[in-house]
Design a protein around this motif. Sequence first.
Motif, PDB file in Angstrom:
ATOM      1  N   MET A  29       0.822  -1.209   0.000  1.00 17.73           N
ATOM      2  CA  MET A  29       0.000   0.000   0.000  1.00 17.73           C
ATOM      3  C   MET A  29       0.863   1.269   0.000  1.00 17.73           C
ATOM      4  O   MET A  29       0.336   2.377  -0.042  1.00 17.73           O
ATOM      5  N   MET A  30       2.168   1.092   0.071  1.00 14.18           N
ATOM      6  CA  MET A  30       3.092   2.223   0.114  1.00 14.18           C
ATOM      7  C   MET A  30       3.150   2.913  -1.241  1.00 14.18           C
ATOM      8  O   MET A  30       3.141   2.271  -2.292  1.00 14.18           O
ATOM      9  N   GLY A  31       3.197   4.248  -1.233  1.00 16.92           N
ATOM     10  CA  GLY A  31       3.331   4.995  -2.469  1.00 16.92           C
ATOM     11  C   GLY A  31       4.791   5.240  -2.813  1.00 16.92           C
ATOM     12  O   GLY A  31       5.658   5.248  -1.925  1.00 16.92           O
ATOM     13  N   ARG A  32       5.063   5.430  -4.080  1.00 17.59           N
ATOM     14  CA  ARG A  32       6.424   5.717  -4.541  1.00 17.59           C
ATOM     15  C   ARG A  32       6.372   6.841  -5.569  1.00 17.59           C
ATOM     16  O   ARG A  32       5.449   6.907  -6.379  1.00 17.59           O
ATOM     17  N   VAL A  33       7.369   7.687  -5.540  1.00 22.07           N
ATOM     18  CA  VAL A  33       7.508   8.706  -6.575  1.00 22.07           C
ATOM     19  C   VAL A  33       8.986   9.072  -6.662  1.00 22.07           C
ATOM     20  O   VAL A  33       9.698   9.054  -5.649  1.00 22.07           O
ATOM     21  N   ARG A  34       9.456   9.337  -7.858  1.00 26.60           N
ATOM     22  CA  ARG A  34      10.847   9.768  -7.989  1.00 26.60           C
ATOM     23  C   ARG A  34      11.066  11.084  -7.264  1.00 26.60           C
ATOM     24  O   ARG A  34      10.195  11.956  -7.261  1.00 26.60           O
ATOM     25  N   THR A  35      12.214  11.213  -6.632  1.00 24.74           N
ATOM     26  CA  THR A  35      12.551  12.455  -5.929  1.00 24.74           C
ATOM     27  C   THR A  35      13.021  13.463  -6.969  1.00 24.74           C
ATOM     28  O   THR A  35      14.198  13.822  -7.054  1.00 24.74           O
ATOM     29  N   LEU A  36      12.071  13.898  -7.762  1.00 30.87           N
ATOM     30  CA  LEU A  36      12.383  14.742  -8.909  1.00 30.87           C
ATOM     31  C   LEU A  36      11.114  15.457  -9.356  1.00 30.87           C
ATOM     32  O   LEU A  36      10.032  14.856  -9.367  1.00 30.87           O
ATOM     33  N   ILE A  37      11.226  16.738  -9.679  1.00 32.03           N
ATOM     34  CA  ILE A  37      10.097  17.420 -10.304  1.00 32.03           C
ATOM     35  C   ILE A  37      10.587  18.116 -11.569  1.00 32.03           C
ATOM     36  O   ILE A  37      11.763  18.455 -11.700  1.00 32.03           O
ATOM     37  N   ASN A  65      16.129  17.976  -8.580  1.00 34.07           N
ATOM     38  CA  ASN A  65      16.132  17.030  -7.464  1.00 34.07           C
ATOM     39  C   ASN A  65      16.409  17.843  -6.200  1.00 34.07           C
ATOM     40  O   ASN A  65      17.464  18.470  -6.086  1.00 34.07           O
ATOM     41  N   PRO A  66      15.488  17.863  -5.230  1.00 26.45           N
ATOM     42  CA  PRO A  66      15.650  18.729  -4.054  1.00 26.45           C
ATOM     43  C   PRO A  66      16.785  18.330  -3.130  1.00 26.45           C
ATOM     44  O   PRO A  66      17.189  19.114  -2.269  1.00 26.45           O
ATOM     45  N   LEU A  67      17.332  17.111  -3.292  1.00 29.59           N
ATOM     46  CA  LEU A  67      18.359  16.634  -2.362  1.00 29.59           C
ATOM     47  C   LEU A  67      19.774  16.726  -2.930  1.00 29.59           C
ATOM     48  O   LEU A  67      20.728  16.318  -2.272  1.00 29.59           O
ATOM     49  N   LEU A  68      19.920  17.257  -4.131  1.00 32.79           N
ATOM     50  CA  LEU A  68      21.260  17.427  -4.686  1.00 32.79           C
ATOM     51  C   LEU A  68      21.823  18.774  -4.255  1.00 32.79           C
ATOM     52  O   LEU A  68      21.236  19.820  -4.526  1.00 32.79           O
ATOM     53  N   GLY A  69      22.949  18.740  -3.557  1.00 34.70           N
ATOM     54  CA  GLY A  69      23.498  19.974  -2.993  1.00 34.70           C
ATOM     55  C   GLY A  69      22.695  20.373  -1.765  1.00 34.70           C
ATOM     56  O   GLY A  69      22.173  19.531  -1.035  1.00 34.70           O
ATOM     57  N   ASP A  70      22.591  21.679  -1.527  1.00 33.71           N
ATOM     58  CA  ASP A  70      21.768  22.155  -0.417  1.00 33.71           C
ATOM     59  C   ASP A  70      20.305  21.830  -0.710  1.00 33.71           C
ATOM     60  O   ASP A  70      19.851  21.886  -1.866  1.00 33.71           O
ATOM     61  N   ILE A  71      19.549  21.475   0.341  1.00 31.42           N
ATOM     62  CA  ILE A  71      18.158  21.089   0.140  1.00 31.42           C
ATOM     63  C   ILE A  71      17.351  22.246  -0.440  1.00 31.42           C
ATOM     64  O   ILE A  71      17.376  23.367   0.068  1.00 31.42           O
ATOM     65  N   VAL A  75      11.126  22.882  -3.723  1.00 28.23           N
ATOM     66  CA  VAL A  75      10.860  21.645  -4.447  1.00 28.23           C
ATOM     67  C   VAL A  75      10.418  20.539  -3.481  1.00 28.23           C
ATOM     68  O   VAL A  75       9.476  19.789  -3.757  1.00 28.23           O
ATOM     69  N   ALA A  76      11.108  20.439  -2.337  1.00 24.92           N
ATOM     70  CA  ALA A  76      10.739  19.416  -1.341  1.00 24.92           C
ATOM     71  C   ALA A  76       9.284  19.593  -0.896  1.00 24.92           C
ATOM     72  O   ALA A  76       8.555  18.613  -0.720  1.00 24.92           O
ATOM     73  N   GLU A  77       8.854  20.843  -0.734  1.00 28.14           N
ATOM     74  CA  GLU A  77       7.468  21.113  -0.351  1.00 28.14           C
ATOM     75  C   GLU A  77       6.482  20.519  -1.349  1.00 28.14           C
ATOM     76  O   GLU A  77       5.461  19.943  -0.970  1.00 28.14           O
TER      77      GLU A  77
END
Length: 376
Positions: A29-37, A65-71, A75-77
Amino acid sequence: MVKSDVKAMVIDMGRHETKFGAAHTSTDMMGRVRTLIGVDDTWLPYIGSRLDAAKKTGRLSKLINPLLGDINYDVAEKLWAYTYEQTGGGWDSSEHPILSVSPSRVPRKVVEDTTQVLFERFNVPSLQYIPSAVSSLYGAGKMQGIAVDMGTTTTVTPVYNGTVQQYAVAESDVGGAILDRYYEDFLSARIGPVEAPNWTHFVKESTSKCSLSFNDALAGKVYPTGLSDRSSLDQSVTLQLPDGKELVVSIGKEAILGSEVLFRPSYAPHRLSMLSVPEVLWECVQSLPFSLAKELVESVVISGGTSLISGFSDRLPGEIDCISTCQLKPKVTIPRERVELSWKGASIAATLPQFEEMWITKQQYNEIGPSVAHGR
């Protein structure tokens, strides 16, 4: 404190993939999405299936990608908002606490900034963080042990009675990023400049294999057949070019030589100087007091996407045995659901009675501020 009839949102945001869903639900039931917009010229965001569709139309102006370099919190929001929208038919973030899986080591400012965003912009009623090492062990049914997280890099974290032993955390750059670099070099030599950054990741996931030993890898032998017949290794992958055309690339012995980097980094094309997976585990073990090390090596749990390489679970125990001692023999567990293990463990932890008093409430945040996260 979380009301018993209100389920928490559990989010595990990794560099490549974000996993999310209601606490104490199965990984099915877990959702997945690439950490990318993706964004277009008007900065309209595209996430998940909408991102895939937008790529095909060519309307995207940028991928972030919100996690590359400084957060990148903007994008993370958007990704966090997406997880609430996709859970339970659309959850209201102000009604559901959030449990966030975090790395074993995370800067204080990152914790404080994340806490501020979740309370002030998402108005969550309460939140908590759980180290990925602790949640991975929970996911494997253990309260203590040594967690080996093999993602972009490798982090080995000892946990005693649910608490990370920070002084003995060991890290190595060996992992998925190094394998990406290996396959980028391979593709560049075969077809010229790599036109799409996802090619190397795709080729790595599609073709990588492990032999049972270094000598087998040099001889072209691959588990489980043990055959040296090159035809057993020959395979091909199809890459999508920007103009829509397809490019077929043949891969042979390179499919097993690449994974040797995990066990012998010095064998890599760039002669990398870093600890192998067995070595970084042993560095962690040696940093612990002997009595504690003897207890924790009984439960060594492997997790992370890089550990999914075909044949890796058969190779690793033997490599560890080669550098361990008779007094400290790690007992290695490599769960089938090791990619989802951290999220699964956090999902379990969110419902444990002993975890109930650890939630940080909105009232506490209003009284103390973002630093309240460090007191839990």
